[in-house]
Write a protein that holds these residues in place. Structure first.
Motif, mmCIF file in Angstrom:
data_model
loop_
_atom_site.group_PDB
_atom_site.id
_atom_site.type_symbol
_atom_site.label_atom_id
_atom_site.label_comp_id
_atom_site.label_asym_id
_atom_site.label_seq_id
_atom_site.Cartn_x
_atom_site.Cartn_y
_atom_site.Cartn_z
ATOM 1 N N ASN A 1 1.036 -1.553 -0.576
ATOM 2 C CA ASN A 1 -0.306 -0.310 0.359
ATOM 3 C C ASN A 1 0.928 1.041 -0.250
ATOM 4 O O ASN A 1 0.611 1.876 -0.942
ATOM 5 C CB ASN A 1 -0.861 0.025 1.420
ATOM 6 N N GLY A 2 2.562 1.273 0.634
ATOM 7 C CA GLY A 2 3.148 2.565 0.516
ATOM 8 C C GLY A 2 3.017 2.531 -1.018
ATOM 9 O O GLY A 2 3.551 4.041 -1.092
ATOM 10 N N ASN A 3 3.827 1.741 -1.336
ATOM 11 C CA ASN A 3 4.587 1.594 -2.539
ATOM 12 C C ASN A 3 3.481 2.234 -3.629
ATOM 13 O O ASN A 3 3.688 2.845 -4.586
ATOM 14 C CB ASN A 3 4.803 0.044 -3.441
ATOM 15 N N LEU A 4 2.151 1.413 -3.788
ATOM 16 C CA LEU A 4 1.024 1.475 -4.066
ATOM 17 C C LEU A 4 0.984 2.980 -4.339
ATOM 18 O O LEU A 4 0.629 3.940 -5.181
ATOM 19 C CB LEU A 4 -0.022 1.344 -3.724
ATOM 20 N N LYS A 5 0.814 3.827 -3.002
ATOM 21 C CA LYS A 5 0.602 5.909 -2.618
ATOM 22 C C LYS A 5 1.422 6.269 -3.322
ATOM 23 O O LYS A 5 1.236 7.410 -4.526
ATOM 24 C CB LYS A 5 0.795 5.679 -1.041
ATOM 25 N N LEU B 1 2.292 0.313 -11.014
ATOM 26 C CA LEU B 1 1.557 1.068 -10.459
ATOM 27 C C LEU B 1 -0.051 -0.336 -10.420
ATOM 28 O O LEU B 1 -0.218 -1.124 -9.009
ATOM 29 C CB LEU B 1 0.710 2.205 -10.832
ATOM 30 N N GLU B 2 -0.251 -0.703 -11.420
ATOM 31 C CA GLU B 2 -1.443 -2.306 -11.538
ATOM 32 C C GLU B 2 -0.655 -3.484 -11.120
ATOM 33 O O GLU B 2 -1.053 -4.256 -10.083
ATOM 34 C CB GLU B 2 -1.721 -2.153 -12.947
ATOM 35 N N THR B 3 1.076 -3.369 -11.659
ATOM 36 C CA THR B 3 1.458 -4.845 -10.993
ATOM 37 C C THR B 3 1.464 -4.576 -9.148
ATOM 38 O O THR B 3 1.144 -6.063 -9.053
ATOM 39 C CB THR B 3 2.724 -4.325 -11.290
ATOM 40 N N GLN C 1 1.089 8.599 -7.000
ATOM 41 C CA GLN C 1 0.881 10.330 -6.562
ATOM 42 C C GLN C 1 2.364 10.129 -8.219
ATOM 43 O O GLN C 1 2.187 11.136 -9.121
ATOM 44 C CB GLN C 1 2.296 10.535 -5.463
ATOM 45 N N THR C 2 3.515 9.159 -8.927
ATOM 46 C CA THR C 2 4.198 9.320 -9.669
ATOM 47 C C THR C 2 3.458 9.096 -11.234
ATOM 48 O O THR C 2 3.662 10.125 -11.753
ATOM 49 C CB THR C 2 5.248 7.879 -9.736
#
Length: 489
Positions: free
Chosen positions: A201-205, A235-237, A209-210
């Motif tokens: 979830n942190g990386n998804l956030k 992002l979807e991965t 943003q990117t």
């Protein structure tokens, strides 16, 4: 009862008791096998960081070293409600009853009997057919028998039953050792999965943003669509990982509830609230109790089974020798109900008896050979259990120590990956690198952060495996289920 009868009974009992006192116990006497004290020096290599010796007190409730009240509560609940433990407790009660059955063979046996029958003699066989009439028979008595265990066959059977009971006691402890470690490992896996979800979830956030930044730059004509599509599949991965982690979380919680004897679904609200992965109170193990392996329930089970089988050799050997018994009966018998309670209606019989197998086609000696071969199997099994226990301890100690080093490197790698993401993004914004550098940096950070979460879970899990390998966690049951008997030497 007449005085000669009393005198005869007394003399018969004296003869039997003298024979019993002068008897012996045939077969081999059991002695506990010894084994070489294992050397853990190579596996206990001391490194930098907090250190601690595993003492008997720590082994008794090792889960306290992980400092997680929820884990402690789960293990305590499992010790009360787990269904495998209930089965093991019932087996202990069964073995106690079977020991009582074996011990009862050492005592005299008494049976009361009563009879009333109406009968008529056959006229064809009567000496005077014209005098044949119907008659009644009234009988009441007490039958007694006592096999005197002169050669110890019954005592060996009791010895075997005691060892089997002690084996079941150890089996109960073994279930608790396994249960405590399973609860802890599942709990650590749960917290690891939840930490991996936090990482995703942190990386998804960050990736969202990117993507938003790239779309803004694309609308301003500052980047091409390729960068947007690269950011979107990145992002979807990451997003695709989350459903699998949720499924894994559900499976682990359900497994924990089954271990606790609870209906799956009852503890979800409590366990779905994320908590950190438990952190051991020390990083390096510096000492292990010298007799730790002897406290492992599986080692003690194998040793008690060997003791039971040794006793069975003596039980089989006793069949070669005569068996002496004192049997008798006393009671009243009459053809007339009015005479039933008179002294003349009394009868008795008492005396010693002896049986001695003369020819059984070699079956007795073959049984002795069979029981001896079984003992050899139990001895080899005991030695294998000891070797496997030493292997398990060494494997767990080395895994725990080496995972510390792996985790230390992963923490450095995660820190470097976070810096790489920031640097690559700054350079991309300034047009110094293409977006592929940002993409690679973000993927690497996600992979390394997830590997770090798994490693931190492995550290706690490997320490649990150390405690399990040392047989820790059964001591709290000592008050509720004390050892059945002292070990037979």
């Amino acid at each position: 009862m007449h005085r000669p009868c009393i005198s005869y009974i007394s003399s018969s009992i004296m003869v039997i008791l003298l024979a019993a006192v002068s008897g012996c116990t045939v077969g081999p006497d059991y002695t506990t096998p010894d084994f070489q004290t294992p050397d853990y020096a190579g596996a206990l290599e001391e490194k930098s960081g907090t250190t601690g010796a595993i003492t008997p007190e720590i082994l008794a409730s090792w889960w306290d070293t992980l400092g997680d009240p929820i884990l402690t509560d789960l293990i305590e609940k499992a010790a009360q409600s787990n269904l495998d433990l209930k089965v093991a407790r019932a087996r202990v009660r069964q073995s106690r009853a079977q020991l009582g059955i074996a011990e009862s063979a050492l005592l005299p046996q008494f049976d009361a009997s009563g009879l009333y029958s109406r009968a008529r003699d056959s006229k064809s066989s009567a000496f005077m057919p014209e005098s044949t009439t119907d008659f009644n028979v009234y009988r009441a008595g007490l039958d007694a028998g006592w096999e005197i265990d002169i050669f110890g066959g019954t005592r060996r059977a009791v010895e075997a039953a005691k060892a089997e009971l002690e084996s079941q006691d150890e089996s109960l402890k073994s279930v608790l050792v396994s249960l405590a470690s399973e609860v802890a490992l599942d709990y650590i896996e749960l917290r690891t999965v939840q930490e991996r979800m936090n990482v995703a979830n942190g990386n998804l956030k960050i990736q969202k943003q990117t993507l938003d930044l790239l779309e803004s730059r694309f609308n301003s004509g500052l980047c091409d669509e390729l960068a947007i599509q690269q950011a979107r599949y990145n992002l979807e991965t990451t997003r695709s990982m989350i459903p699998r982690l949720i499924s894994a979380e559900e499976a682990v919680i359900n497994a924990l509830e089954v271990l606790l004897g609870s209906m799956p679904g009852e503890l979800h609200k409590m366990l779905q609230a994320g908590k950190p992965i438990p952190v051991p109170s020390f990083q390096n193990v510096t000492g292990i109790p010298a007799n730790a392996l002897r406290q492992r329930p599986d080692v003690r089970i194998a040793e008690r089974q060997l003791a039971a089988q040794t006793a069975r050799i003596g039980q089989a050997t006793a069949d070669l020798y005569p068996k002496f018994s004192l049997v008798g009966s006393i009671g009243l018998e009459s053809l007339n109900s009015g005479d039933f309670m008179k002294a003349d209606s009394g009868f008795y019989s008492i005396g010693p008896s002896m049986t001695w197998p003369i020819f059984h086609g070699g079956a007795i000696r073959q049984n002795i050979k069979a029981q001896t071969a079984l003992q050899e199997q139990y001895l080899a099994r005991y030695e294998k259990v000891v070797l496997s226990a030493v292997k398990e301890v060494r494997d767990a100690l080395v895994a725990y120590a080496q995972e510390q080093l792996s985790c230390k490197s992963l923490r450095k790698a995660v820190k470097a990956s976070q810096e790489a993401v920031d640097i690559s993004m700054d350079k991309y914004k300034n047009g110094l690198v293409d977006f592929n550098n940002v993409l690679v940096a973000q993927r690497s950070m996600l992979t390394l952060q997830e590997s770090l979460a798994i490693s931190e879970g492995e550290i706690a899990g490997n320490l649990v495996r150390v405690y399990k390998a040392l047989g820790g966690g059964w001591q709290p049951m000592a008050a509720e289920y004390p050892p059945a008997n002292k070990q037979t030497k």
